[in-house]
Write a protein that holds these residues in place. Structure first.
Motif, PDB file in Angstrom:
ATOM      1  N   SER A   1      48.259  28.032  29.599  1.00 58.88           N
ATOM      2  CA  SER A   1      49.041  29.249  29.716  1.00 58.88           C
ATOM      3  C   SER A   1      50.290  28.897  30.522  1.00 58.88           C
ATOM      4  O   SER A   1      50.167  28.263  31.582  1.00 58.88           O
TER       5      SER A   1
ATOM      6  N   GLY B   1      43.309  40.631  27.190  1.00 61.17           N
ATOM      7  CA  GLY B   1      44.218  41.769  27.316  1.00 61.17           C
ATOM      8  C   GLY B   1      45.166  41.862  26.138  1.00 61.17           C
ATOM      9  O   GLY B   1      45.474  42.956  25.652  1.00 61.17           O
ATOM     10  N   THR B   2      45.582  40.674  25.648  1.00 62.38           N
ATOM     11  CA  THR B   2      46.478  40.659  24.481  1.00 62.38           C
ATOM     12  C   THR B   2      45.820  41.325  23.280  1.00 62.38           C
ATOM     13  O   THR B   2      46.429  42.137  22.584  1.00 62.38           O
TER      14      THR B   2
ATOM     15  N   TYR C   1      54.795  43.380  30.745  1.00 64.51           N
ATOM     16  CA  TYR C   1      54.176  42.357  29.901  1.00 64.51           C
ATOM     17  C   TYR C   1      52.853  42.902  29.409  1.00 64.51           C
ATOM     18  O   TYR C   1      52.062  43.432  30.208  1.00 64.51           O
ATOM     19  N   HIS C   2      52.647  42.788  28.107  1.00 70.19           N
ATOM     20  CA  HIS C   2      51.426  43.345  27.522  1.00 70.19           C
ATOM     21  C   HIS C   2      50.682  42.273  26.740  1.00 70.19           C
ATOM     22  O   HIS C   2      49.974  42.564  25.782  1.00 70.19           O
ATOM     23  N   GLY C   3      50.856  41.009  27.133  1.00 68.44           N
ATOM     24  CA  GLY C   3      50.255  39.918  26.378  1.00 68.44           C
ATOM     25  C   GLY C   3      51.246  39.379  25.369  1.00 68.44           C
ATOM     26  O   GLY C   3      52.406  39.795  25.320  1.00 68.44           O
TER      27      GLY C   3
ATOM     28  N   ASN D   1      54.228  42.626  36.318  1.00 68.91           N
ATOM     29  CA  ASN D   1      54.635  41.384  35.630  1.00 68.91           C
ATOM     30  C   ASN D   1      56.131  41.098  35.725  1.00 68.91           C
ATOM     31  O   ASN D   1      56.631  40.206  35.057  1.00 68.91           O
TER      32      ASN D   1
ATOM     33  N   ASP E   1      48.713  50.483  29.749  1.00 69.18           N
ATOM     34  CA  ASP E   1      48.190  49.119  29.814  1.00 69.18           C
ATOM     35  C   ASP E   1      47.648  48.917  31.235  1.00 69.18           C
ATOM     36  O   ASP E   1      48.412  48.613  32.157  1.00 69.18           O
TER      37      ASP E   1
ATOM     38  N   VAL F   1      45.443  46.616  32.107  1.00 69.46           N
ATOM     39  CA  VAL F   1      44.818  45.287  32.210  1.00 69.46           C
ATOM     40  C   VAL F   1      44.812  44.821  33.662  1.00 69.46           C
ATOM     41  O   VAL F   1      43.857  44.194  34.122  1.00 69.46           O
ATOM     42  N   ILE F   2      45.868  45.134  34.414  1.00 68.12           N
ATOM     43  CA  ILE F   2      45.870  44.777  35.843  1.00 68.12           C
ATOM     44  C   ILE F   2      45.402  45.961  36.696  1.00 68.12           C
ATOM     45  O   ILE F   2      44.553  45.810  37.575  1.00 68.12           O
TER      46      ILE F   2
ATOM     47  N   LYS G   1      40.873  41.547  32.369  1.00 68.89           N
ATOM     48  CA  LYS G   1      40.726  40.977  33.713  1.00 68.89           C
ATOM     49  C   LYS G   1      39.434  41.423  34.434  1.00 68.89           C
ATOM     50  O   LYS G   1      38.350  40.933  34.131  1.00 68.89           O
TER      51      LYS G   1
ATOM     52  N   GLU H   1      55.143  37.661  39.799  1.00 68.94           N
ATOM     53  CA  GLU H   1      53.714  37.964  39.631  1.00 68.94           C
ATOM     54  C   GLU H   1      53.217  38.658  40.899  1.00 68.94           C
ATOM     55  O   GLU H   1      53.969  38.896  41.825  1.00 68.94           O
TER      56      GLU H   1
END
Ligand code: KE4
Length: 430
Positions: free
Chosen positions: A23, A117-118, A144-146, A211, A239, A241-242, A267, A400
């Motif tokens: 990554s 997450g993507t 950022y969404h993947g 992100n 989103d 994810v975080i 995550k 980040e």
């Protein structure tokens, strides 16, 4: 600091894997050093192959809210492992995790598990397009969404870090269906959503952006977004994810009391194993195959080991007082960090949402992509390398988050602040 083994692994990895990493942001390109290869981690500590010990604030980019190798998570995964690793068939564990997720997140009545997450965000916008019959996706600069094609437009995370706003390989007719607008700008938001020439299926947003570094929604920005999307028949996708299970047990939707139509997760719900998920109102989720016509599938979706890790993790997060204790600890740390920054690096600003934060090396407030981009990334790069030499493992990018975990002790945080003061002092004499 010994780095011989990491260097030798990295040179071999570069022969076999693009950039030597799986990554991009892990390659540490933006902070002027090569990546460390990790051997193990436990609690708040992470150890590289040369035996160096670090206090970990990356937390695998968010999942390790409990710290590494929490005994209850390890036990749950070992128990699942004894029964086999993958069946390609439903298991009781996925039902248990689905129950925990739908109980926790007020806007999620039904959920589908995927592996990242993507996959979650990619599937959510396909569902939004299938449900509305419209094509345009609105996102926000720096979010950022993947790495699905539709999202690689003015995206955050590794794209900002590496300075690649878009990416080759995404056809023009995909890009034309993605509109990216500034975060926290209500006027442009309203103008865009009311533009009749755009057949907008959905808006996807990180309810707290993390992100482009951490950027908080300004008061009533999310409410205005919810009001406009409801009025105009546009689906709102959070989103999370975080933010999901990070900001609170009910995520950002509980914290801000804003109910999206669809929610993406990842995550933390995998407890460190590969899990993503998307969910929302039953009426919308009913359009997902095999119940409905919108197709989405996955060989390892609902993998029992990953489900076991997620269930074990959420059961601990659900315990009364968990988030109060974590967020209090994070607030205390951030306040002391801010005092040090004010003393030594006045051209800095700290944004925090619960237990995720970013110190930007810029004197101006950071409220969107453009203001985040004013941060001094060279200064961050020096700070990163010096902190690493002091045994503190931070994200190798100004854009980040720094994550506080339940495993970081008061002593870990006190030591981190002491090291930070030493590095800040060194920065003032550069
Ligand atoms: P994954 O496909 O990496 O599991 O999730 C994509 C994703 C979606 N949405 C949000 C808000 C995210 O933050 C992410 C992934 N986050 C980055 C770090 N901020 C992953 C780290 C990496 O790319 O190596």
């Amino acid at each position: 600091m010994q780095r011989e083994k990491s260097e030798s692994f990295f040179s071999k990895a570069q022969q076999l894997i693009p950039g030597g990493v799986n990554s991009p942001v892990r390659a540490c390109k933006s902070v002027g050093c090569n990546p460390l290869f990790i051997e193990r981690a436990v609690g708040s500590k992470i150890y590289d192959v040369d035996g160096n010990e670090f206090i970990d604030f990356v937390c695998s980019w968010g999942p390790m809210i409990l710290g590494h190798n929490h005994p209850a998570v390890v036990e749950a995964v070992q128990k699942a492992l004894a029964n086999g690793t993958s069946f390609g068939a439903p298991t009781p564990l996925e039902v248990e995790l689905a129950e925990l997720v739908t109980e926790a997140l007020p806007a999620v009545e039904k959920v589908r598990f995927v592996n990242s997450g993507t996959e979650a965000t990619m599937s959510a916008i396909r569902l939004a397009r299938g449900y509305t019959g419209k094509n345009v996706v609105v996102k926000f600069d720096g979010c950022y969404h993947g790495h699905a094609d539709s999202f690689l437009v003015k995206a955050g995370s590794g794209l900002i870090t590496l300075g690649i706003p878009g990416t080759p390989g995404v056809p023009e007719d995909i890009v034309k269906n993605t509109v990216s607008i500034p975060y926290n700008n209500i006027d442009i938001l309203e103008k865009t959503l009311r533009d009749d020439s755009l057949d907008i299926a959905c808006v996807i947003i990180e309810p707290v952006a993390a992100n482009m570094g951490v950027v908080l929604p300004q008061p009533n920005f999310l409410q205005k977004l919810r009001d406009l999307t409801s009025e105009l028949g546009i689906l709102l996708i959070f989103d999370e994810v975080i933010t999901g299970f990070r900001l609170s047990y009910g995520g950002a939707q509980e914290k801000f009391n804003i109910m999206p139509d669809l929610t993406c997760m990842g995550k933390i719900i995998g407890g460190g194993l590969p899990v993503g998920a998307y969910g929302g109102k039953k009426e919308i989720m009913a359009h997902i195959a095999p119940e409905g016509p919108v197709y989405q599938a996955g060989t390892l979706s609902g993998n029992p080991l990953a489900m076991a890790a997620g269930v074990a993790t959420l059961k601990i997060l659900k315990e009364p007082g968990f988030y109060q204790a974590l967020n209090d600890k994070a607030e205390k740390f951030a306040n002391e960090l801010q005092q040090l920054a004010a003393k030594y690096i006045p051209q800095s600003t700290l944004n925090r949402a619960g237990s995720v934060m970013t110190t930007f090396f810029t004197g101006k407030p950071v409220t969107d992509f453009d203001s985040a981009m004013k941060a001094d990334t060279e200064k961050y790069s020096f700070f990163y390398r010096e902190m690493l030499n002091q045994g503190i493992y931070l994200a190798p990018s100004q854009f980040e988050g720094t994550f506080i975990s339940a495993a970081q002790s008061e002593n870990d945080l006190a030591k981190t602040l002491e090291k930070t003061e030493w590095v800040f002092r060194k920065m003032t004499s550069r």
